[in-house]
Design a protein around this motif. Structure first.
Motif, PDB file in Angstrom:
ATOM      1  N   GLN A  20      41.051  -0.984  76.393  1.00  0.00           N
ATOM      2  CA  GLN A  20      40.251  -0.287  74.985  1.00  0.00           C
ATOM      3  C   GLN A  20      41.122   0.888  74.772  1.00  0.00           C
ATOM      4  N   VAL A  21      42.116   1.235  75.248  1.00  0.00           N
ATOM      5  CA  VAL A  21      42.834   2.434  74.965  1.00  0.00           C
ATOM      6  C   VAL A  21      44.445   2.123  74.937  1.00  0.00           C
ATOM      7  N   PHE A  22      44.960   1.188  75.312  1.00  0.00           N
ATOM      8  CA  PHE A  22      46.204   0.874  75.008  1.00  0.00           C
ATOM      9  C   PHE A  22      46.498  -0.707  75.480  1.00  0.00           C
ATOM     10  N   ARG A  23      47.558  -1.165  74.817  1.00  0.00           N
ATOM     11  CA  ARG A  23      47.851  -2.457  75.229  1.00  0.00           C
ATOM     12  C   ARG A  23      48.321  -2.795  76.650  1.00  0.00           C
ATOM     13  N   ALA A  24      47.674  -3.372  77.190  1.00  0.00           N
ATOM     14  CA  ALA A  24      47.671  -3.637  78.839  1.00  0.00           C
ATOM     15  C   ALA A  24      48.096  -4.912  79.229  1.00  0.00           C
ATOM     16  N   ASP A  25      48.453  -5.936  78.170  1.00  0.00           N
ATOM     17  CA  ASP A  25      48.891  -7.302  78.414  1.00  0.00           C
ATOM     18  C   ASP A  25      50.226  -7.242  78.690  1.00  0.00           C
ATOM     19  N   SER A  26      50.753  -8.375  79.293  1.00  0.00           N
ATOM     20  CA  SER A  26      52.345  -8.516  79.461  1.00  0.00           C
ATOM     21  C   SER A  26      52.955  -8.198  78.403  1.00  0.00           C
TER      22      SER A  26
ATOM     23  N   SER B 262      48.917   2.472  71.656  1.00  0.00           N
ATOM     24  CA  SER B 262      47.630   3.100  71.626  1.00  0.00           C
ATOM     25  C   SER B 262      46.666   2.717  70.491  1.00  0.00           C
ATOM     26  N   SER B 263      47.239   1.508  69.796  1.00  0.00           N
ATOM     27  CA  SER B 263      46.212   0.878  68.902  1.00  0.00           C
ATOM     28  C   SER B 263      44.911   0.399  69.254  1.00  0.00           C
ATOM     29  N   PRO B 264      44.669  -0.009  70.361  1.00  0.00           N
ATOM     30  CA  PRO B 264      43.195  -0.119  70.790  1.00  0.00           C
ATOM     31  C   PRO B 264      42.359   1.035  70.614  1.00  0.00           C
ATOM     32  N   LEU B 265      43.056   2.377  71.118  1.00  0.00           N
ATOM     33  CA  LEU B 265      42.314   3.341  70.972  1.00  0.00           C
ATOM     34  C   LEU B 265      41.671   3.755  69.613  1.00  0.00           C
ATOM     35  N   GLY B 266      42.534   3.597  68.681  1.00  0.00           N
ATOM     36  CA  GLY B 266      42.168   3.887  67.247  1.00  0.00           C
ATOM     37  C   GLY B 266      41.070   2.869  66.679  1.00  0.00           C
ATOM     38  N   HIS B 267      41.158   1.541  67.170  1.00  0.00           N
ATOM     39  CA  HIS B 267      39.955   0.900  66.674  1.00  0.00           C
ATOM     40  C   HIS B 267      38.643   1.243  67.531  1.00  0.00           C
ATOM     41  N   LEU B 268      38.705   1.793  68.828  1.00  0.00           N
ATOM     42  CA  LEU B 268      37.594   2.030  69.499  1.00  0.00           C
ATOM     43  C   LEU B 268      36.816   3.159  68.910  1.00  0.00           C
ATOM     44  N   LEU B 269      37.754   3.982  68.239  1.00  0.00           N
ATOM     45  CA  LEU B 269      37.297   5.329  67.740  1.00  0.00           C
ATOM     46  C   LEU B 269      36.588   5.161  66.555  1.00  0.00           C
ATOM     47  N   GLN B 270      37.202   3.897  65.807  1.00  0.00           N
ATOM     48  CA  GLN B 270      36.679   3.542  64.430  1.00  0.00           C
ATOM     49  C   GLN B 270      35.477   3.188  64.460  1.00  0.00           C
ATOM     50  N   ASN B 271      35.069   2.233  65.664  1.00  0.00           N
ATOM     51  CA  ASN B 271      33.789   1.675  65.735  1.00  0.00           C
ATOM     52  C   ASN B 271      32.763   2.493  66.594  1.00  0.00           C
ATOM     53  N   LEU B 272      33.404   3.632  67.258  1.00  0.00           N
ATOM     54  CA  LEU B 272      32.392   4.410  68.089  1.00  0.00           C
ATOM     55  C   LEU B 272      31.975   5.731  67.005  1.00  0.00           C
ATOM     56  N   LEU B 273      32.717   6.294  66.506  1.00  0.00           N
ATOM     57  CA  LEU B 273      32.360   7.507  65.906  1.00  0.00           C
ATOM     58  C   LEU B 273      31.835   7.339  64.351  1.00  0.00           C
ATOM     59  N   HIS B 274      30.670   7.921  64.025  1.00  0.00           N
ATOM     60  CA  HIS B 274      30.255   7.841  62.738  1.00  0.00           C
ATOM     61  C   HIS B 274      30.340   9.198  62.347  1.00  0.00           C
ATOM     62  N   PHE B 275      31.309   9.590  61.475  1.00  0.00           N
ATOM     63  CA  PHE B 275      31.820  11.025  60.788  1.00  0.00           C
ATOM     64  C   PHE B 275      30.716  11.808  60.018  1.00  0.00           C
ATOM     65  N   ARG B 276      29.715  10.626  59.529  1.00  0.00           N
ATOM     66  CA  ARG B 276      28.790  11.238  58.552  1.00  0.00           C
ATOM     67  C   ARG B 276      27.802  12.141  59.479  1.00  0.00           C
ATOM     68  N   ARG B 277      27.679  11.840  60.475  1.00  0.00           N
ATOM     69  CA  ARG B 277      26.762  12.666  61.417  1.00  0.00           C
ATOM     70  C   ARG B 277      27.254  14.045  61.753  1.00  0.00           C
ATOM     71  N   LEU B 278      28.386  14.175  61.772  1.00  0.00           N
ATOM     72  CA  LEU B 278      29.138  15.329  62.070  1.00  0.00           C
ATOM     73  C   LEU B 278      29.039  16.006  60.512  1.00  0.00           C
ATOM     74  N   ASP B 279      29.028  15.546  59.195  1.00  0.00           N
ATOM     75  CA  ASP B 279      28.790  16.342  58.259  1.00  0.00           C
ATOM     76  C   ASP B 279      27.365  16.575  58.015  1.00  0.00           C
ATOM     77  N   GLU B 280      26.361  15.820  58.569  1.00  0.00           N
ATOM     78  CA  GLU B 280      24.767  16.207  58.688  1.00  0.00           C
ATOM     79  C   GLU B 280      24.687  17.409  59.650  1.00  0.00           C
ATOM     80  N   ALA B 281      25.371  17.392  60.766  1.00  0.00           N
ATOM     81  CA  ALA B 281      25.269  18.421  61.669  1.00  0.00           C
ATOM     82  C   ALA B 281      25.674  19.778  61.124  1.00  0.00           C
ATOM     83  N   LEU B 282      26.968  19.764  60.116  1.00  0.00           N
ATOM     84  CA  LEU B 282      27.484  20.694  59.639  1.00  0.00           C
ATOM     85  C   LEU B 282      26.519  21.336  58.582  1.00  0.00           C
ATOM     86  N   GLU B 283      26.036  20.337  57.579  1.00  0.00           N
ATOM     87  CA  GLU B 283      25.169  20.803  56.799  1.00  0.00           C
ATOM     88  C   GLU B 283      23.939  21.358  57.131  1.00  0.00           C
TER      89      GLU B 283
END
Length: 399
Positions: free
Chosen positions: A94-100, A130-151
């Motif tokens: 989920q974090v980095f390419r770990a296959d052969s 580390s490309s898998p980490l980028g995909h994980l963060l894109q799916n996991l994080l909802h930055f609109r909630r950061l905007d809402e928390a700040l507002e």
């Protein structure tokens, strides 16, 4: 640290900051601390304590955890619960390419470049992809909630540290509720911007291990790596952004005298031991030094007469530090076999699976058996400091 105590907000109001250090997979420990804290806040059932931190600052994996706190749920407990599930069930893939094939494309090419680099047409970017980490963060994080928390005022600012390979500057990227004058120090600057996944990937790009990331800086794009590089004052951004109380969660055992077996003392250090030592210098030393510096400033101010203290540009900062009670290297040594075979083979070539070399593996062991053990330590260490935690957050008398 003394430079960073010039808060831009009034100290008449309590503004609590959170500082999360880097350390790759070691950051699982932070989740244990935060989740136990969230349980206590939920038990208090006080709406004012729905989210205890107004300023969140993170470096490397700590930057990802800081962002996740505001992007994974609508309240503190919900966020830590979701983060707990992710960290408890981590796999290296989920974090980095770990296959052969992934290891051959990145790690083997990188290692080959050390000896026959002149024969390679394409230079390697890093030890791991580390490309898998980028995909994980894109799916996991909802930055609109950061905007809402700040507002809504639930939080005031989120800050992420990264280091520019292009300009040589250490940069604190921050997103804030209001416009804040950025601070500038020698080779260190701050930039108010909208935090994205690219900022988090840049902050977590461990030197040599993960590839650097291009991020917009002023009017140009620059290549950035791990935020722990050249980070001389990790607590400083929280103070600059207005915190007058700071909770720090470390990723290394508090300083103690450690002894090694005679054979380990006499044996020539492996590449993994040297790399682990270098990573400790990057991730751990500056935070320990900054904590000591802030503690000395607080002690000095406490000795001044009230009238002199009132005239001083320095202000006391209430500090709570929770750090691992056990040696994470030793825990990692028990779990190196959990890594995928291709990764284990590559680390074995460096000596990371041998006694004394597990320090390097401790940063890359994104595997559930290891992360769950660190989470349990974080929970236990927080419970052991319950009185201090309750006092720091004014949670009331211990039941």
């Amino acid at each position: 640290m003394s430079e960073s105590i010039d808060s831009q907000l009034s100290h008449s109001e309590e503004v609590t900051g959170l500082v999360l250090s880097g350390g790759g997979a070691r950051a699982a420990y932070q989740i244990g601390v935060l989740h136990q804290l969230a349980i206590w806040f939920a038990q208090e059932n006080k709406r004012d304590f729905d989210f205890p931190f107004k300023i969140l600052c993170g470096t490397s994996a700590g930057a990802i955890n800081a962002a996740a706190l505001t992007c994974c749920g609508r309240n503190f407990y919900q966020s830590t619960e979701r983060m707990l599930r992710v960290w408890e069930n981590f796999h290296a893939e989920q974090v980095f390419r770990a296959d052969s094939l992934g290891i051959i494309r990145s790690g083997a090419r990188w290692l080959s470049a050390l000896s026959i680099g002149w024969m390679l047409r394409k230079r390697p970017k890093s030890l791991l992809d580390s490309s898998p980490l980028g995909h994980l963060l894109q799916n996991l994080l909802h930055f609109r909630r950061l905007d809402e928390a700040l507002e809504s005022g639930k939080i005031h600012a989120l800050a992420v540290a990264a280091s520019s390979y292009t300009s040589g500057r250490h940069v604190t990227f921050f997103q804030a509720r209001e416009t804040i004058e950025p601070w500038v120090r020698t080779q260190r600057v701050a930039l108010q911007t909208r935090i994205t996944v690219d900022h988090l990937l840049a902050s977590a790009a461990i030197p040599f291990v993960f590839p650097s990331v291009r991020v917009q800086m002023d009017q140009q794009m620059e290549w950035f790596g791990d935020g722990a590089i050249r980070q001389l004052a990790p607590i400083s951004p929280a103070i600059h952004l207005g915190a007058n109380k700071v909770m720090v969660i470390g990723s290394s055992q508090e300083a103690k005298n450690h002894t090694l077996a005679t054979d380990m003392q006499m044996a020539y250090p492996s590449l993994a031991q040297i790399a682990g030592h270098a990573m400790a210098s990057i991730f751990l030393d500056s935070l320990s030094i900054d904590i000591e510096r802030l503690s000395r400033v607080n002690k000095t101010l406490s000795l001044l007469p009230p009238e002199m203290a009132a005239q001083s540009a320095l202000k006391p900062v209430e500090l709570l530090v929770i750090a691992p009670s056990g040696r994470i290297d030793e825990i990692a040594a028990k779990h190196t076999q959990d890594l995928p075979r291709p990764v284990r083979a590559m680390l074995s070539a460096l000596g990371a699976t041998e006694a004394g070399g597990a320090s390097l593996a401790s940063y890359l062991l994104f595997e559930g058996n290891y992360t769950r053990e660190l989470i349990r330590m974080g929970i236990a260490d927080t419970i052991a400091k319950r009185d201090e935690v309750y006092s720091f957050f004014r949670l009331g008398a211990r039941s």
